[in-house]
Design an enzyme around this catalytic site. Structure first.
Site, short mmCIF file in Angstrom:
data_model
loop_
_atom_site.label_atom_id
_atom_site.label_comp_id
_atom_site.label_asym_id
_atom_site.label_seq_id
_atom_site.Cartn_x
_atom_site.Cartn_y
_atom_site.Cartn_z
N SER A 113 0.85 -1.19 0.00
CA SER A 113 0.00 0.00 0.00
C SER A 113 0.88 1.24 0.00
O SER A 113 2.06 1.19 0.36
CB SER A 113 -0.89 0.01 1.24
OG SER A 113 -0.17 0.45 2.38
N ASP A 114 0.31 2.36 -0.39
CA ASP A 114 1.00 3.63 -0.17
C ASP A 114 0.85 3.99 1.30
O ASP A 114 0.11 3.36 2.05
CB ASP A 114 0.44 4.72 -1.08
CG ASP A 114 1.47 5.82 -1.37
OD1 ASP A 114 2.42 5.97 -0.56
OD2 ASP A 114 1.34 6.51 -2.39
N PHE A 115 1.56 5.02 1.71
CA PHE A 115 1.69 5.37 3.12
C PHE A 115 0.32 5.63 3.76
O PHE A 115 -0.36 6.60 3.44
CB PHE A 115 2.56 6.63 3.25
CG PHE A 115 3.10 6.88 4.62
CD1 PHE A 115 4.44 6.64 4.91
CD2 PHE A 115 2.29 7.38 5.63
CE1 PHE A 115 4.95 6.88 6.17
CE2 PHE A 115 2.80 7.62 6.90
CZ PHE A 115 4.13 7.37 7.17
#
Length: 738
Positions: A262-264
């Site tokens: 996932s992104d942050f």
């Protein structure tokens, strides 16, 4: 480790250990004095979670990474190594131009070299994975992250996506000088509504598949080790919990079998989207979508134990994700050598080495785009008195908004380079103004403060610049965006050079009309004021460590600019999103027929951007003529050769990039007015002429048809060869039915 041996190790791990592999933490958590506090504590992150976490974000340095790795492995029940990941976007310590600038080179092989150079430095400093390349298609300059993309074109972005992955990873990512690539952001993030970061994306599936997905597919086919989810929604579902996007398209259609991260914080944010009831629900949906690593939202360690206990998720789902992570570690060679390429001595030798500096300078020189050069004011005439003015004349902060691994102290400024290379020129230097006025707010990844100047200081700077300009024959004015005005979370509704710099330009142009602007920026800007009053405009983007040296080489004419715009510069912000490969309308406007009322046009500005995709001048002139087709009918399995003659009609050597565009005249669905399908850089001496040929085959004519199948259709096609997307002359051939 042999795959059978890895499977044996995996089977011996507890489900708790396997679930731990899905959690990403930061290196600071492994310091001896580290304590869990703040948001981590609120999310229920425990010492056990940290002990079993599988990957680390944001830590660098060979000595530090080896120390953390050793401590972690000694404490882990099965002594499994960590993977260390970092955003290495346009270089590590040796910083080359931002990705958008790399797009302007029209040289995928050069960009591949840069990625390999960044991998060599990063790997020597202990890193294993870079969160690059970003291959999001971009058409809206309000979005600050356009600086991380290579532009607006489907074909060009795909070439760069493949080149970067191959450069980072090489033939074998277990090598000590290689990094695993992570293509991002899957998918469609460049289409954020209104150019506002983290915003919704709303596109048709046809547009999504024809324009946005191809570059990701190229990166996946090149073997990218990881893919990162995007923050946005697709079809109303956030990417990180979008099962159709991740399972059906990414894994089934594209065949991606690597690690999905996932992104942050993106998984936890699905609650804010309204796509999950709570963080536990977001965790469940992300796992079902096949997201292997939760980057820093803490939802996985917080919720997986309870979800397993009440059987909301299966053990098999956790094992599926954990196995992919373990396989990545094995592919990286970490079980044989958990420290991989980390080597303080090697890092010291290769980081900022002469060879790396030379490559950074070469890339910068090739990325510059000459937008205007009236009266051939450039290159500079040694006989003329020159005033070098502007906040970028002696400024080191030209690395780009994501280049936090680079050190501005290593940067060569324009003044540094000019004092060496232009020692026999008559030059005076003046700053002219601060880069920003005090009321401008900046945000960034690091605590950064710009030098403050009093009103009296600003007035003195301006007076000094005006005196220098009055006495000079030519003014070189180095101005542009602050490096923190483009990048993540830098969406802007006004995309102009800072007001204080505009005022300086206007004042200088009143006392000297011979102004050559050197423009720094991370995105296309509204530069009508420069177009109207400057004699020359040299677009240099954020050029990196060797930026000043590259600029001076071009200013003095040792290197002729040859870059081409990878993204259109709008006439003004009201046009965006604007791109060359638009669809025709039923009432298309034709420039020059402005009295036609009922057509698709603006009343107060042109439809066309100020500078279109593919545009760029050089220090000589080229003539393109004699467009020819080898045949006008193409049968299935055949190809057509398209040729032109190109001649250097100027008085010096130069490089021209010939661009092949095709237009499908009538399809089952509307097709763009033209699309780039090939290009070739040609270097010619003064007076030299060359024939350049392109091969057009059926594969170049394919698209998503009305019946949702991918392929070509019989019919007539226009083919163009020119030096920008504005080329008008074309020839027609017909593809016969198979």
């Amino acid at each position: 480790m042999e795959i059978g041996e890895l499977k044996k190790l995996f089977d011996d791990m507890t489900i708790e250990e396997k679930a731990g592999q899905l959690f990403q933490t930061v290196g600071a958590m492994y310091d001896d004095e580290a304590v869990i506090s703040g948001p981590m504590q609120e999310m229920g992150i425990t010492e056990k979670d940290i002990q079993l976490a599988g990957t680390v974000l944001g830590t660098m340095g060979a000595e530090k990474i080896k120390r953390i790795q050793k401590k972690y492995m000694e404490a882990h029940p099965h002594h499994i190594p960590l993977v260390f990941m970092l955003d290495i976007i346009n270089g590590y310590k040796t910083v080359y131009p931002i990705p958008l600038a790399q797009g302007a080179t029209f040289q995928p092989d050069l960009v591949k070299e840069c990625a390999a150079m960044a991998a060599k430095e990063g790997a020597a400093d202990g890193l294993h994975i870079t969160f690059s390349p970003m291959v999001d298609l971009v058409r809206d300059a309000r979005w600050g992250r356009v600086m991380e993309s290579t532009g607006e074109d489907v074909y060009l972005n795909g070439l760069y996506a493949r080149a970067m992955v191959e450069g980072y990873q090489g033939a074998d990512i277990s090598g000590g000088e290689k990094l695993g690539a992570c293509v991002k952001h899957f998918a469609g993030y460049g289409g954020a509504e209104a150019g506002r970061d983290y915003n919704t994306v709303e596109v048709s599936e046809r547009t999504f598949r024809d324009f946005y997905l191809p570059a990701y597919k190229e990166a996946v086919e090149a073997g990218s080790a990881l893919v990162m989810t995007s923050f946005n929604t697709i079809n109303g579902i956030p990417a990180s919990v979008n099962k159709w996007l991740m399972r059906d398209i990414l894994r089934e259609e594209m065949g991606f079998d690597g690690v999905l991260i996932s992104d942050f914080g993106a998984i936890g944010e699905c609650v804010n989207h309204g796509a999950a009831e709570d963080r536990a629900d977001a965790t469940k949906k992300a796992l079902e979508a096949g997201v292997d690593i939760d980057m820093m939202s803490g939802t996985y360690p917080e919720n997986i134990p309870a979800l397993l206990k009440d059987k909301s998720i299966s053990v098999e789902l956790i094992e599926e994700c954990a196995w992919r992570i373990m396989k990545l570690k094995n592919d990286l060679g970490l079980f044989e050598n958990p420290y991989k390429g980390a080597d303080e001595i090697k890092a010291k030798a290769c980081i900022l080495s002469e060879a790396h500096r030379e490559l950074a300078q070469k890339t910068a020189e090739n990325s510059f785009v000459l937008l205007k050069n009236k009266d051939n004011i450039l290159p500079l005439d040694k006989k003329k008195k020159i005033a070098m003015i502007g906040p970028y004349i002696d400024r080191r902060y030209m690395l780009g908004g994501w280049s936090f691994t680079g050190n501005p102290e290593d940067v060569i400024t324009i003044k540094n380079a000019a004092e060496e290379k232009l020692a026999d020129y008559e030059i005076v230097y003046a700053q002219g103004c601060p880069i920003l006025s005090e009321d401008v707010k900046l945000e960034g990844f690091a605590n950064y403060t710009e030098e403050k100047f009093s009103q009296e200081d600003c007035e003195k700077m301006k007076e000094e610049a005006l005196r220098a300009a009055k006495e000079a024959d030519v003014v070189v004015l180095a101005i542009g965006e602050h490096f923190l005005q483009s990048g993540e979370a830098t969406s802007k509704g006004i995309i102009e050079i800072p007001k204080i710099q505009q005022e300086l330009f206007e004042a200088l142009s009143e006392v000297n009309s011979e102004i050559a602007v050197v423009l720094f920026n991370g995105r296309p800007l509204d530069i009508r004021i420069l177009e109207e009053r400057a004699k020359a405009i040299l677009e240099v983007w954020m050029p990196g460590t060797m930026g000043g040296a590259a600029i001076v080489e071009v200013l003095r004419g040792a290197v002729s600019p040859a870059g081409k715009l990878p993204m259109s510069f709008p006439y003004c912000v009201s046009q965006v999103p604007v791109h060359y490969d638009e669809f025709p309308t039923g009432r298309r406007h034709h420039p020059g027929k402005d009295k036609d009322r009922y057509v698709s046009k603006y009343l107060d500005m042109p439809n066309k951007p100020l500078y279109s995709f593919g545009y760029g001048l050089t220090y000589t002139q080229f003539e393109i003529s004699d467009l020819e087709l080898s045949k006008t009918v193409m049968k299935p399995g055949e190809s057509v050769t398209v040729s032109v003659k190109v001649k250097n009609t100027g008085d010096r050597e130069g490089t021209e990039t010939l661009q092949l565009y095709i237009h499908d005249i009538a399809g089952s669905v509307v097709r763009p007015v033209k699309q780039l399908k090939g290009f070739e850089r040609v270097i010619l001496n003064a007076g030299e002429e060359k024939e350049v040929c392109f091969t057009v085959d059926e594969k170049m004519l394919r698209f998503l048809r009305a019946d949702n199948t991918f392929g070509s259709e019989p019919g007539k096609f226009e083919v163009f060869i020119g030096n920008s997307s504005e080329v008008e002359e074309c020839k027609v051939f017909e593809l016969l039915k198979g």
